[in-house]
Design a protein around this motif. Structure first.
Motif, PDB file in Angstrom:
ATOM      1  N   ALA A   8      10.880   8.999 100.141  1.00 21.59           N
ATOM      2  CA  ALA A   8       9.619   8.592 101.021  1.00 21.59           C
ATOM      3  C   ALA A   8       9.960   7.585 102.166  1.00 21.59           C
ATOM      4  CB  ALA A   8       8.881   8.001  99.967  1.00 21.59           C
ATOM      5  N   ASP A   9       8.944   7.859 102.931  1.00 23.00           N
ATOM      6  CA  ASP A   9       8.847   6.877 104.058  1.00 23.00           C
ATOM      7  C   ASP A   9       8.440   5.396 103.529  1.00 23.00           C
ATOM      8  OD1 ASP A   9       6.341   7.310 103.631  1.00 23.00           O
ATOM      9  OD2 ASP A   9       5.873   7.483 106.068  1.00 23.00           O
ATOM     10  N   LEU A  10       8.555   4.247 104.570  1.00 24.69           N
ATOM     11  CA  LEU A  10       8.537   2.838 104.039  1.00 24.69           C
ATOM     12  C   LEU A  10       6.906   2.815 103.795  1.00 24.69           C
ATOM     13  CD1 LEU A  10      10.499   0.827 106.582  1.00 24.69           C
ATOM     14  CD2 LEU A  10      10.775   1.475 104.271  1.00 24.69           C
ATOM     15  N   ALA A  11       6.038   3.528 104.439  1.00 23.26           N
ATOM     16  CA  ALA A  11       4.606   3.268 103.918  1.00 23.26           C
ATOM     17  C   ALA A  11       4.141   3.807 102.654  1.00 23.26           C
ATOM     18  CB  ALA A  11       3.479   4.059 104.909  1.00 23.26           C
ATOM     19  N   ARG A  12       4.923   4.912 102.212  1.00 22.61           N
ATOM     20  CA  ARG A  12       4.820   5.631 101.011  1.00 22.61           C
ATOM     21  C   ARG A  12       5.398   4.697  99.878  1.00 22.61           C
ATOM     22  NH1 ARG A  12       1.662   8.379  97.670  1.00 22.61           N
ATOM     23  NH2 ARG A  12       2.860   9.844  96.372  1.00 22.61           N
ATOM     24  N   GLN A  13       6.371   4.076 100.302  1.00 31.73           N
ATOM     25  CA  GLN A  13       7.248   3.223  99.205  1.00 31.73           C
ATOM     26  C   GLN A  13       6.488   2.111  98.977  1.00 31.73           C
ATOM     27  OE1 GLN A  13      11.078   2.259 100.704  1.00 31.73           O
ATOM     28  NE2 GLN A  13      11.974   4.357 100.081  1.00 31.73           N
ATOM     29  N   ALA A  14       5.783   1.457  99.965  1.00 28.50           N
ATOM     30  CA  ALA A  14       4.921   0.321  99.658  1.00 28.50           C
ATOM     31  C   ALA A  14       3.642   0.596  98.708  1.00 28.50           C
ATOM     32  CB  ALA A  14       4.494  -0.189 101.026  1.00 28.50           C
ATOM     33  N   HIS A  15       2.990   1.885  99.211  1.00 25.81           N
ATOM     34  CA  HIS A  15       2.163   2.479  98.044  1.00 25.81           C
ATOM     35  C   HIS A  15       2.292   2.529  96.974  1.00 25.81           C
ATOM     36  CE1 HIS A  15      -1.542   4.507  97.030  1.00 25.81           C
ATOM     37  NE2 HIS A  15      -1.005   5.478  96.686  1.00 25.81           N
ATOM     38  N   ILE A  16       3.508   3.140  96.514  1.00 26.44           N
ATOM     39  CA  ILE A  16       4.073   3.453  95.194  1.00 26.44           C
ATOM     40  C   ILE A  16       4.413   2.171  94.557  1.00 26.44           C
ATOM     41  CG2 ILE A  16       6.050   4.076  93.763  1.00 26.44           C
ATOM     42  CD1 ILE A  16       6.457   6.581  95.728  1.00 26.44           C
ATOM     43  N   GLY A  17       4.910   0.926  95.392  1.00 25.89           N
ATOM     44  CA  GLY A  17       5.006  -0.297  94.863  1.00 25.89           C
ATOM     45  C   GLY A  17       3.726  -0.941  94.366  1.00 25.89           C
ATOM     46  N   ALA A  18       2.844  -0.774  95.209  1.00 28.43           N
ATOM     47  CA  ALA A  18       1.488  -1.618  95.027  1.00 28.43           C
ATOM     48  C   ALA A  18       0.895  -0.927  93.709  1.00 28.43           C
ATOM     49  CB  ALA A  18       0.442  -1.266  96.284  1.00 28.43           C
ATOM     50  N   VAL A  19       0.905   0.420  93.390  1.00 29.06           N
ATOM     51  CA  VAL A  19       0.323   1.049  92.294  1.00 29.06           C
ATOM     52  C   VAL A  19       1.218   0.721  91.115  1.00 29.06           C
ATOM     53  CG1 VAL A  19       0.243   3.360  91.239  1.00 29.06           C
ATOM     54  CG2 VAL A  19      -0.434   3.011  93.579  1.00 29.06           C
ATOM     55  N   PHE A  20       2.451   0.403  91.331  1.00 26.16           N
ATOM     56  CA  PHE A  20       3.224   0.056  90.227  1.00 26.16           C
ATOM     57  C   PHE A  20       2.849  -1.455  89.504  1.00 26.16           C
ATOM     58  CE2 PHE A  20       7.060  -2.373  88.923  1.00 26.16           C
ATOM     59  CZ  PHE A  20       7.457  -1.756  87.679  1.00 26.16           C
ATOM     60  N   TRP A  21       2.648  -2.349  90.675  1.00 21.93           N
ATOM     61  CA  TRP A  21       2.501  -3.757  90.190  1.00 21.93           C
ATOM     62  C   TRP A  21       0.969  -3.766  89.758  1.00 21.93           C
ATOM     63  CZ3 TRP A  21       5.916  -6.671  88.840  1.00 21.93           C
ATOM     64  CH2 TRP A  21       7.243  -6.659  89.431  1.00 21.93           C
ATOM     65  N   ARG A  22      -0.051  -3.033  90.095  1.00 23.42           N
ATOM     66  CA  ARG A  22      -1.250  -2.894  89.674  1.00 23.42           C
ATOM     67  C   ARG A  22      -1.137  -2.383  88.328  1.00 23.42           C
ATOM     68  NH1 ARG A  22      -3.547  -0.231  94.786  1.00 23.42           N
ATOM     69  NH2 ARG A  22      -3.659  -1.711  96.201  1.00 23.42           N
ATOM     70  N   ALA A  23      -0.746  -1.322  88.054  1.00 22.15           N
ATOM     71  CA  ALA A  23      -0.723  -0.874  86.505  1.00 22.15           C
ATOM     72  C   ALA A  23       0.137  -1.614  85.741  1.00 22.15           C
ATOM     73  CB  ALA A  23       0.236   0.244  86.697  1.00 22.15           C
TER      74      ALA A  23
END
Length: 63
Positions: A14-29
């Motif tokens: 994934a590109d950096l924006a998608r990686q940031a989104h995945i990271g945010a979802v991971f931490w929220r979960a």
């Protein structure tokens, strides 16, 4: 294990924006899971960390 490999390969591709989104979802979960477990276990915390009632007697002075 195949799901973890699939997730890891998609994350790395994934590109950096998608990686940031995945990271945010991971931490929220993770935070949500922590809070749910904390609420469900709140009844067992007093037995795990007992608090002592303040004593009416004065402690002897040392020194």
């Amino acid at each position: 294990m195949l799901q973890l490999d699939n997730f890891a390969s998609r994350y790395l591709a994934a590109d950096l924006a998608r990686q940031a989104h995945i990271g945010a979802v991971f931490w929220r979960a993770n935070v949500l899971l922590f809070l749910v477990i904390a609420v469900l276990r709140r009844g067992s915390l007093p037995t795990t960390f007992p608090t002592r009632a303040p004593s009416l007697q004065k402690e002897p002075r040392h020194g």
